[in-house]
Design a protein around this motif. Structure first.
Motif: not given
Ligand SMILES: O=C(O)C(=O)C[C@]1(C(=O)O)C=C[C@@H](O)C=C1
Length: 90
Positions: A55-60, A63-69, A73-76
């Motif tokens: 879902k996070v991938a679908g919300l942004t 693509s440069d920020l996706l690994p960070y986001l 989320y994994q941390e959250i």
């Protein structure tokens, strides 16, 4: 270019919103945990975590920020599991 104090003021305002949203997320996690305890369900739901990351991938569109986001989320979700464990001990 913005000056440093203007940019940091913006960051402070965004952090204020992020903290409130994270508090709200933890409150909803408590509801989920209560439900799962009543139904004898484990804290970890790996399938759901994959869905959240998708879902996070679908919300942004960034693509440069996706690994960070996704790492955030994994941390959250890891902290969310720890919080749920703590609640089950109390
Ligand atoms: O949806 C759940 O079952 C939750 O416990 C919430 C949550 C999350 O924080 O998003 C946390 C742990 C699970 O592994 C999956 C998701």
């Amino acid at each position: 270019m913005e000056d440093l104090s203007t940019s940091r003021k913006k960051i402070n305002e965004l952090d204020q919103q992020l903290v409130k949203l994270l508090e709200e997320r933890f409150n909803v996690v408590t509801e989920v945990n209560d439900y799962k305890r009543q139904h004898d369900l484990p804290i970890l739901d790996a399938k759901r975590e994959q869905q959240v990351l998708a879902k996070v991938a679908g919300l942004t569109n960034r693509s440069d920020l996706l690994p960070y986001l996704q790492e955030i989320y994994q941390e959250i979700m890891q902290r969310s599991r720890e919080y749920q464990k703590r609640q089950r001990k109390d």
